[in-house]
Design an enzyme around this catalytic site. Sequence first.
Site, mmCIF file in Angstrom:
data_model
loop_
_atom_site.group_PDB
_atom_site.id
_atom_site.type_symbol
_atom_site.label_atom_id
_atom_site.label_comp_id
_atom_site.label_asym_id
_atom_site.label_seq_id
_atom_site.Cartn_x
_atom_site.Cartn_y
_atom_site.Cartn_z
ATOM 1 N N LYS A 58 0.851 -1.210 0.000
ATOM 2 C CA LYS A 58 0.000 0.000 0.000
ATOM 3 C C LYS A 58 0.882 1.254 0.000
ATOM 4 O O LYS A 58 2.063 1.189 0.354
ATOM 5 C CB LYS A 58 -0.898 -0.017 1.240
ATOM 6 C CG LYS A 58 -0.142 0.026 2.568
ATOM 7 C CD LYS A 58 -1.063 -0.217 3.755
ATOM 8 C CE LYS A 58 -0.291 -0.225 5.060
ATOM 9 N NZ LYS A 58 -1.145 -0.634 6.204
ATOM 10 N N TYR A 290 14.003 30.272 7.874
ATOM 11 C CA TYR A 290 12.820 30.993 8.365
ATOM 12 C C TYR A 290 12.748 31.005 9.888
ATOM 13 O O TYR A 290 12.900 29.973 10.537
ATOM 14 C CB TYR A 290 11.553 30.325 7.840
ATOM 15 C CG TYR A 290 11.388 30.380 6.340
ATOM 16 C CD1 TYR A 290 11.518 31.578 5.643
ATOM 17 C CD2 TYR A 290 11.086 29.227 5.628
ATOM 18 C CE1 TYR A 290 11.348 31.624 4.263
ATOM 19 C CE2 TYR A 290 10.915 29.263 4.252
ATOM 20 C CZ TYR A 290 11.045 30.465 3.572
ATOM 21 O OH TYR A 290 10.880 30.496 2.217
HETATM 22 C C1 LIG Z 1 -0.434 -1.723 6.848
HETATM 23 C C2 LIG Z 1 -1.070 -2.984 7.237
HETATM 24 C C3 LIG Z 1 -0.314 -4.151 7.433
HETATM 25 C C4 LIG Z 1 1.199 -4.150 7.436
HETATM 26 O O1 LIG Z 1 1.657 -3.668 8.671
HETATM 27 P P1 LIG Z 1 3.228 -3.631 8.977
HETATM 28 O O2 LIG Z 1 3.323 -3.266 10.409
HETATM 29 O O3 LIG Z 1 3.796 -2.570 8.084
HETATM 30 O O4 LIG Z 1 3.744 -4.970 8.676
HETATM 31 C C5 LIG Z 1 -0.983 -5.336 7.673
HETATM 32 N N1 LIG Z 1 -2.339 -5.362 7.732
HETATM 33 C C6 LIG Z 1 -3.084 -4.261 7.577
HETATM 34 C C7 LIG Z 1 -4.558 -4.359 7.680
HETATM 35 C C8 LIG Z 1 -2.487 -3.035 7.344
HETATM 36 O O5 LIG Z 1 -3.240 -1.946 7.201
#
Ligand SMILES: *Cc1c(COP(=O)(O)O)cnc(C)c1O
Length: 406
Positions: A58, A290
């Site tokens: 993702k 800044y």
């Molecule tokens: C992002 C996510 C993962 C992966 O989590 P990590 O800690 O990065 O391994 C697994 N399951 C779901 C539902 C997620 O949203």
Amino acid sequence: MTYPLQPGAAPGAAQADAQADAQATPRARAEIDLGAVRANVRALRARAPRAELMAVVKSDAYGHGAVPCARAAREAGATWLGTATPEEAFALRAAGDTGRLMSWLWTPGGPWREAIESDIDVSASAHWALDEIVAAARACGRTARVHLKADTGLGRNGCQPADWPALVAAARAAEAEGAVKVTGIWSHFACADEPGHPSIAAQLEVFHEVLAVAGRAGLDPEVRHHANSPATLTLPESHFDLVRTGVSVYGLSPSPEVGVAAELGLRPAMTLSGSLALVKRVPGGHGISYGHHYRTPGETTLALVPLGYADGVPRHASGTGPVLVAGKWRTVAGRVAMDQFVVDLGGDAAEAGDEALLFGPGDHGEPTAEDWARAAGTISYEIVTRVSARVPRAYVNRSDSGSTGG
Ligand SMILES: *Cc1c(COP(=O)(O)O)cnc(C)c1O
């Protein structure tokens, strides 16, 4: 092979242009070591030998580039890919991936039908979602593959245990009709990154109950899954049939409590660097950036790093972020601006064009994403994921022992 494209095959035209430009003018660059991604997937599979592995890609593979990372993960034996949104899954299909692929973040309206027709496993946490899936499956005359999500205690997405019997009964009825197949039953941890947290055992107990309820209702899912990266690394009894690993695929430890990446057998895949835009001498007492939150303590040399919060460098790391310039760690002097920040080299020499290494695996003495997370009061997940599209990605293959697993 779940990808018809070969590793290292020509990226999309826009990406190729960006890479060519990056070579011409390397203002900033995020180098992604796909060898590390493959090695990490193999290390994670060794940690969960009885489960299949889903590489979570993702948010553009946590900033690393979804398509190349998905391909690398597949090569190393990831039999599933996971995305939050359906659009992220469609992009993987468009790039040629044909393996099992699940998306879990849905809102009313879908796009369910496109997902079903693209062979994407979908997720339902509530009746409205199951109803829409059934309607879409009927409309296209296909069987939707559905993972039913229970909330075992995270308190985020997922069906509450009280509503679970009704959801599984409805799913079973839809299976009998041929509209759906419940391929998965799943949930997600709240505190797996704090090994020993009492919620972990409590969530597993609830998960066993929801599985039993589903079994009694006649559901027989292919995969039961609950483990994210920290649970994969620390809690074998959470592995079930499938582990969903995200941050660890990219070589980062989920938390200091889970361990240090190298000791977990993980290798950070991303190195973020820039090319100094200017080096100049300034007198003592000069206000920097800044707000003038830094003032030179004496006559000194300043170096201008051409990355800012528009590139994903957290503004919260103003005055604290570490960067390797001219052989030493420097600290962001004053505020991180949209496009640039300054470091004080003290008495050291450098010149425009020299490399500034913000973070990487640490091999060359550079800071890590974890160091930036500490400096900015966040987690390494956010540091890599927020590296923006303005930073060209350059794909390399190091750290790969060569075996393809799978
Ligand atoms: C992002 C996510 C993962 C992966 O989590 P990590 O800690 O990065 O391994 C697994 N399951 C779901 C539902 C997620 O949203």
